[in-house]
Motif scaffolding. Structure first.
Motif, PDB file in Angstrom:
ATOM      1  N   ALA A 125     -19.575   4.612  -1.894  1.00  0.00           N
ATOM      2  CA  ALA A 125     -20.308   4.258  -0.666  1.00  0.00           C
ATOM      3  C   ALA A 125     -19.564   3.173   0.106  1.00  0.00           C
ATOM      4  CB  ALA A 125     -21.723   3.807  -1.026  1.00  0.00           C
ATOM      5  N   HIS A 126     -19.040   2.171  -0.617  1.00  0.00           N
ATOM      6  CA  HIS A 126     -18.288   1.101   0.052  1.00  0.00           C
ATOM      7  C   HIS A 126     -17.007   1.642   0.666  1.00  0.00           C
ATOM      8  CE1 HIS A 126     -20.394  -2.233  -2.458  1.00  0.00           C
ATOM      9  NE2 HIS A 126     -20.961  -2.076  -1.284  1.00  0.00           N
ATOM     10  N   THR A 127     -16.337   2.531  -0.070  1.00  0.00           N
ATOM     11  CA  THR A 127     -15.099   3.126   0.457  1.00  0.00           C
ATOM     12  C   THR A 127     -15.396   3.889   1.745  1.00  0.00           C
ATOM     13  OG1 THR A 127     -14.331   3.400  -1.812  1.00  0.00           O
ATOM     14  CG2 THR A 127     -13.146   4.632  -0.106  1.00  0.00           C
ATOM     15  N   ASN A 128     -16.430   4.729   1.700  1.00  0.00           N
ATOM     16  CA  ASN A 128     -16.753   5.530   2.885  1.00  0.00           C
ATOM     17  C   ASN A 128     -17.149   4.642   4.061  1.00  0.00           C
ATOM     18  OD1 ASN A 128     -16.154   7.979   1.726  1.00  0.00           O
ATOM     19  ND2 ASN A 128     -18.221   8.293   0.952  1.00  0.00           N
ATOM     20  N   ARG A 129     -17.859   3.556   3.748  1.00  0.00           N
ATOM     21  CA  ARG A 129     -18.275   2.654   4.834  1.00  0.00           C
ATOM     22  C   ARG A 129     -17.077   1.923   5.424  1.00  0.00           C
ATOM     23  NH1 ARG A 129     -22.010   0.308   7.690  1.00  0.00           N
ATOM     24  NH2 ARG A 129     -22.037  -1.961   7.797  1.00  0.00           N
ATOM     25  N   SER A 130     -16.064   1.654   4.572  1.00  0.00           N
ATOM     26  CA  SER A 130     -14.866   0.992   5.098  1.00  0.00           C
ATOM     27  C   SER A 130     -14.079   1.944   6.004  1.00  0.00           C
ATOM     28  CB  SER A 130     -13.978   0.495   3.949  1.00  0.00           C
ATOM     29  OG  SER A 130     -13.223   1.569   3.422  1.00  0.00           O
ATOM     30  N   LEU A 131     -14.279   3.240   5.809  1.00  0.00           N
ATOM     31  CA  LEU A 131     -13.577   4.233   6.626  1.00  0.00           C
ATOM     32  C   LEU A 131     -14.330   4.544   7.915  1.00  0.00           C
ATOM     33  CD1 LEU A 131     -12.559   6.728   3.774  1.00  0.00           C
ATOM     34  CD2 LEU A 131     -11.045   5.161   5.005  1.00  0.00           C
ATOM     35  N   ASP A 132     -15.655   4.498   7.840  1.00  0.00           N
ATOM     36  CA  ASP A 132     -16.461   4.813   9.025  1.00  0.00           C
ATOM     37  C   ASP A 132     -17.816   4.119   8.942  1.00  0.00           C
ATOM     38  OD1 ASP A 132     -18.008   5.893  11.040  1.00  0.00           O
ATOM     39  OD2 ASP A 132     -17.066   7.866  10.879  1.00  0.00           O
ATOM     40  N   LYS A 133     -17.969   3.079   9.763  1.00  0.00           N
ATOM     41  CA  LYS A 133     -19.201   2.268   9.687  1.00  0.00           C
ATOM     42  C   LYS A 133     -20.410   2.991  10.285  1.00  0.00           C
ATOM     43  CE  LYS A 133     -17.483  -2.168   8.726  1.00  0.00           C
ATOM     44  NZ  LYS A 133     -16.612  -1.516   7.744  1.00  0.00           N
ATOM     45  N   SER A 134     -20.168   4.089  11.004  1.00  0.00           N
ATOM     46  CA  SER A 134     -21.302   4.749  11.655  1.00  0.00           C
ATOM     47  C   SER A 134     -22.046   5.679  10.694  1.00  0.00           C
ATOM     48  CB  SER A 134     -20.817   5.540  12.876  1.00  0.00           C
ATOM     49  OG  SER A 134     -20.052   6.653  12.450  1.00  0.00           O
ATOM     50  N   ILE A 135     -21.468   5.917   9.519  1.00  0.00           N
ATOM     51  CA  ILE A 135     -22.126   6.837   8.580  1.00  0.00           C
ATOM     52  C   ILE A 135     -22.618   6.072   7.350  1.00  0.00           C
ATOM     53  CG2 ILE A 135     -21.836   8.897   7.133  1.00  0.00           C
ATOM     54  CD1 ILE A 135     -19.714   9.791   9.196  1.00  0.00           C
ATOM     55  N   GLU A 136     -23.941   6.004   7.208  1.00  0.00           N
ATOM     56  CA  GLU A 136     -24.532   5.288   6.073  1.00  0.00           C
ATOM     57  C   GLU A 136     -24.656   6.220   4.870  1.00  0.00           C
ATOM     58  OE1 GLU A 136     -25.137   2.202   5.978  1.00  0.00           O
ATOM     59  OE2 GLU A 136     -25.397   1.528   8.039  1.00  0.00           O
ATOM     60  N   THR A 137     -24.677   5.620   3.670  1.00  0.00           N
ATOM     61  CA  THR A 137     -24.970   6.400   2.471  1.00  0.00           C
ATOM     62  C   THR A 137     -26.374   6.061   2.008  1.00  0.00           C
ATOM     63  OG1 THR A 137     -22.663   6.431   1.773  1.00  0.00           O
ATOM     64  CG2 THR A 137     -24.304   6.865   0.077  1.00  0.00           C
ATOM     65  N   ILE A 138     -27.164   7.097   1.763  1.00  0.00           N
ATOM     66  CA  ILE A 138     -28.540   6.917   1.291  1.00  0.00           C
ATOM     67  C   ILE A 138     -28.645   7.526  -0.106  1.00  0.00           C
ATOM     68  CG2 ILE A 138     -30.972   7.527   1.731  1.00  0.00           C
ATOM     69  CD1 ILE A 138     -30.184   6.044   4.093  1.00  0.00           C
ATOM     70  N   PHE A 139     -29.279   6.779  -1.025  1.00  0.00           N
ATOM     71  CA  PHE A 139     -29.436   7.279  -2.398  1.00  0.00           C
ATOM     72  C   PHE A 139     -30.886   7.667  -2.656  1.00  0.00           C
ATOM     73  CE2 PHE A 139     -25.958   4.143  -2.621  1.00  0.00           C
ATOM     74  CZ  PHE A 139     -24.957   4.962  -3.123  1.00  0.00           C
ATOM     75  N   LEU A 140     -31.055   8.774  -3.352  1.00  0.00           N
ATOM     76  CA  LEU A 140     -32.382   9.131  -3.847  1.00  0.00           C
ATOM     77  C   LEU A 140     -32.338   9.067  -5.367  1.00  0.00           C
ATOM     78  CD1 LEU A 140     -33.722  12.220  -1.831  1.00  0.00           C
ATOM     79  CD2 LEU A 140     -34.580   9.878  -1.829  1.00  0.00           C
ATOM     80  N   ALA A 141     -33.369   8.467  -5.955  1.00  0.00           N
ATOM     81  CA  ALA A 141     -33.435   8.424  -7.415  1.00  0.00           C
ATOM     82  C   ALA A 141     -33.842   9.804  -7.921  1.00  0.00           C
ATOM     83  CB  ALA A 141     -34.453   7.376  -7.856  1.00  0.00           C
ATOM     84  N   THR A 142     -33.133  10.245  -8.927  1.00  0.00           N
ATOM     85  CA  THR A 142     -33.409  11.557  -9.511  1.00  0.00           C
ATOM     86  C   THR A 142     -34.815  11.627 -10.077  1.00  0.00           C
ATOM     87  OG1 THR A 142     -31.130  11.639 -10.169  1.00  0.00           O
ATOM     88  CG2 THR A 142     -32.579  13.132 -11.287  1.00  0.00           C
ATOM     89  N   ASP A 143     -35.414  12.794  -9.961  1.00  0.00           N
ATOM     90  CA  ASP A 143     -36.666  13.071 -10.632  1.00  0.00           C
ATOM     91  C   ASP A 143     -36.455  12.890 -12.144  1.00  0.00           C
ATOM     92  OD1 ASP A 143     -39.345  14.932 -10.161  1.00  0.00           O
ATOM     93  OD2 ASP A 143     -38.405  15.194 -12.134  1.00  0.00           O
ATOM     94  N   THR A 144     -37.386  12.239 -12.815  1.00  0.00           N
ATOM     95  CA  THR A 144     -37.166  11.939 -14.247  1.00  0.00           C
ATOM     96  C   THR A 144     -36.970  13.203 -15.089  1.00  0.00           C
ATOM     97  OG1 THR A 144     -39.548  11.752 -14.423  1.00  0.00           O
ATOM     98  CG2 THR A 144     -38.321   9.695 -14.383  1.00  0.00           C
ATOM     99  N   HIS A 145     -37.574  14.315 -14.648  1.00  0.00           N
ATOM    100  CA  HIS A 145     -37.397  15.581 -15.374  1.00  0.00           C
ATOM    101  C   HIS A 145     -35.938  16.022 -15.417  1.00  0.00           C
ATOM    102  CE1 HIS A 145     -41.750  16.292 -14.592  1.00  0.00           C
ATOM    103  NE2 HIS A 145     -41.632  16.727 -15.819  1.00  0.00           N
TER     104      HIS A 145
END
Ligand code: ADP
Length: 160
Positions: free
Chosen positions: A101-121
């Motif tokens: 995520a940090h690498t991608n942000r250093s390449l392009d600040k206009s694109i954010e990375t969003i994380f979703l926590a996996t379903d426990t199953h």
């Protein structure tokens, strides 16, 4: 908002599918971007991985599939995606995902990375674990979509 969900998907698991489903409830569109990296010697060809995904996301409104072989941020830009979606299964994913995520942000600040926590199953699931179970003839139908289970059974039936 349009999200790009990049990965190898070699093959798609129910964990990936859950993330696509939940992502599409949050964002207008989720584009699953399949990495075309022959150097990684994938089990399934790019075409087959895309077919598996296409068949599995048919019922999900706003979900689509594409392939890419360069930088994820370039793929996001060419698809007009606003953000990159990634999944977090456990702390062990976190360090690696944060670095990307940090690498991608250093390449392009206009694109954010969003994380979703996996379903426990699905938090124990990975493409490689599924393949390992399939290698030894174990049950995989609760881990992957039907099309993937059929493909894996075909491949590994012939190696046992
Ligand atoms: P990569 O080679 O980029 O790690 P993967 O196909 O393994 O590609 O994973 C793509 C994305 O899906 C990653 O963000 C990963 O954390 C997430 N992911 C992998 N397995 C699961 C799962 N069981 N549940 C939810 N997300 C997952």
């Amino acid at each position: 908002m349009k999200a790009l969900y990049p990965g190898s998907f070699d093959p798609l698991t129910l964990g990936h599918l859950d993330l696509i489903q939940r992502g599409s409830r949050i964002f207008d569109q989720v584009v699953v971007a399949v990495l075309d990296n022959p150097a990684k010697s994938p089990t399934f060809s790019l075409q087959r991985r895309m077919e598996q995904i296409r068949a599995s996301i048919k019922q999900i409104d706003g979900a689509a599939v594409c392939s890419f072989n360069g930088l994820t941020v370039d793929c996001a830009k060419s698809n007009n995606a606003d953000l990159i979606l990634r999944g977090l299964r456990a702390m062990s994913d976190f360090e690696y995902e944060l670095q990307i995520a940090h690498t991608n942000r250093s390449l392009d600040k206009s694109i954010e990375t969003i994380f979703l926590a996996t379903d426990t199953h699905h938090s124990f699931l990975s493409s490689s674990v599924v393949k390992e179970v399939a290698t030894y003839g174990g049950e995989i139908r609760h881990m992957v979509p039907e099309i993937v289970a059929n493909d894996l059974e075909l491949i590994y039936k012939n190696t046992n």
